[in-house]
Design a protein around this motif. Structure first.
Motif, PDB file in Angstrom:
ATOM      1  N   UNK A  18       1.318  -1.139   0.053  1.00 16.98           N
ATOM      2  CA  UNK A  18      -0.202   0.227   0.368  1.00 16.98           C
ATOM      3  C   UNK A  18       1.167   1.267   0.124  1.00 16.98           C
ATOM      4  N   UNK A  19       2.020   1.028   1.025  1.00 17.50           N
ATOM      5  CA  UNK A  19       2.857   2.745   0.662  1.00 17.50           C
ATOM      6  C   UNK A  19       3.421   2.174  -0.183  1.00 17.50           C
ATOM      7  N   UNK A  20       3.487   2.106  -1.161  1.00 15.00           N
ATOM      8  CA  UNK A  20       3.918   2.031  -3.040  1.00 15.00           C
ATOM      9  C   UNK A  20       5.496   1.626  -3.348  1.00 15.00           C
ATOM     10  N   UNK A  21       5.842   1.149  -2.745  1.00 12.20           N
ATOM     11  CA  UNK A  21       6.480  -0.207  -3.085  1.00 12.20           C
ATOM     12  C   UNK A  21       6.965  -1.527  -3.760  1.00 12.20           C
ATOM     13  N   UNK A  22       7.471  -1.505  -4.311  1.00 16.19           N
ATOM     14  CA  UNK A  22       7.047  -2.761  -5.114  1.00 16.19           C
ATOM     15  C   UNK A  22       8.547  -3.723  -5.834  1.00 16.19           C
ATOM     16  N   UNK A  23       8.325  -4.617  -6.369  1.00 14.36           N
ATOM     17  CA  UNK A  23       9.370  -4.969  -7.081  1.00 14.36           C
ATOM     18  C   UNK A  23       8.876  -6.133  -7.315  1.00 14.36           C
ATOM     19  N   UNK A  81      11.644  -1.428  -5.734  1.00 11.15           N
ATOM     20  CA  UNK A  81      11.563   0.763  -6.480  1.00 11.15           C
ATOM     21  C   UNK A  81      10.728   0.652  -5.286  1.00 11.15           C
ATOM     22  N   UNK A  82      10.993   2.134  -4.972  1.00 16.47           N
ATOM     23  CA  UNK A  82      10.172   3.144  -4.015  1.00 16.47           C
ATOM     24  C   UNK A  82       9.029   4.144  -5.220  1.00 16.47           C
ATOM     25  N   UNK A  83       8.575   4.397  -4.217  1.00 16.19           N
ATOM     26  CA  UNK A  83       6.752   4.849  -4.591  1.00 16.19           C
ATOM     27  C   UNK A  83       7.033   5.431  -6.298  1.00 16.19           C
ATOM     28  N   UNK A  84       8.215   5.915  -6.581  1.00 15.48           N
ATOM     29  CA  UNK A  84       8.281   7.294  -7.729  1.00 15.48           C
ATOM     30  C   UNK A  84       9.053   6.353  -8.511  1.00 15.48           C
ATOM     31  N   UNK A  85       8.897   4.655  -8.593  1.00 18.80           N
ATOM     32  CA  UNK A  85       9.744   3.445  -9.156  1.00 18.80           C
ATOM     33  C   UNK A  85      10.923   3.156 -10.008  1.00 18.80           C
ATOM     34  N   UNK A  86      11.848   4.286  -8.986  1.00 18.88           N
ATOM     35  CA  UNK A  86      13.292   3.711  -8.854  1.00 18.88           C
ATOM     36  C   UNK A  86      13.908   3.397  -8.117  1.00 18.88           C
TER      37      UNK A  86
END
Length: 193
Positions: A18-23, A81-86
């Motif tokens: 939910x925080x926007x962090x992803x793999x 990835x962080x919430x900005x897709x970095x």
């Protein structure tokens, strides 16, 4: 930015909080960042020497590229990835044993984040990789294999339900000293085998 690749053994190619962090399956555009972090953190990795760009290109062109073509690859690697897709880290499931349904967990984050954000990013990453290993792949068990160099890792693992399963005494040589290897594991409680 390259097109998003997918692994044949996974229906989803993005695992998110939910925080926007992803793999997401490891992105070619992140390979030199990953190389930089690996070279900076050589002390805790099973890597004998710093990587060159040629080494990294060869690895991505030969080893990584094949992972996307196999029904049962021996590793699944992800960009974190962080919430900005970095991309701020990478890792995955390595040494996957499909028959016995277990895999080793791998993860490193951007070196500059370690001092202040080590517990937060490890906790986030664990929740994401457990989605892959336990929910998507239905593995029975995941484990870590860590040189006894970063004790802060053990607290994070244990706070997230991982259990210290073994200590291999004097198992690796680092700077002419023998160190223990500490193994933590977690068993999938949500799948009957």
């Amino acid at each position: 930015m390259s097109a998003q690749r997918t692994y044949k053994c996974l229906e989803d190619s993005r695992f998110e909080r939910d925080s926007g962090y992803a793999i997401v399956p490891i992105r070619a555009e992140d390979k030199y960042l990953i190389m930089q972090w690996r070279n900076e953190q050589l002390y805790h990795l099973r890597q004998a020497a710093p990587l060159s760009q040629a080494d990294q290109d060869l690895y991505f062109d030969t080893v990584v590229a094949q992972l996307f073509e196999q029904a049962h690859p021996n590793q699944l690697l992800f960009s974190y990835l962080d919430p900005n897709q970095v991309c701020i880290g990478y890792g995955g499931l390595v040494h996957i044993n499909w028959r016995d349904q277990h895999a080793e967990l791998s993860f490193i984050m951007a070196t500059g984040l370690e001092k202040e954000y080590f517990p937060a990013h490890w906790t986030t990453y664990l929740s994401l990789i457990e989605q892959v290993g336990f929910s998507a792949l239905k593995l029975h068990k995941m484990f870590t294999y860590a040189f006894n160099l970063r004790p802060q890792l053990y607290a994070v693992l244990e706070e997230n339900g991982w259990v210290r399963e073994a200590v291999l005494k004097d198992h690796c040589c680092f700077e002419n000293k023998f160190l223990d290897v500490v193994i933590h594991a977690k068993i999938n409680q949500h799948v009957e085998h």
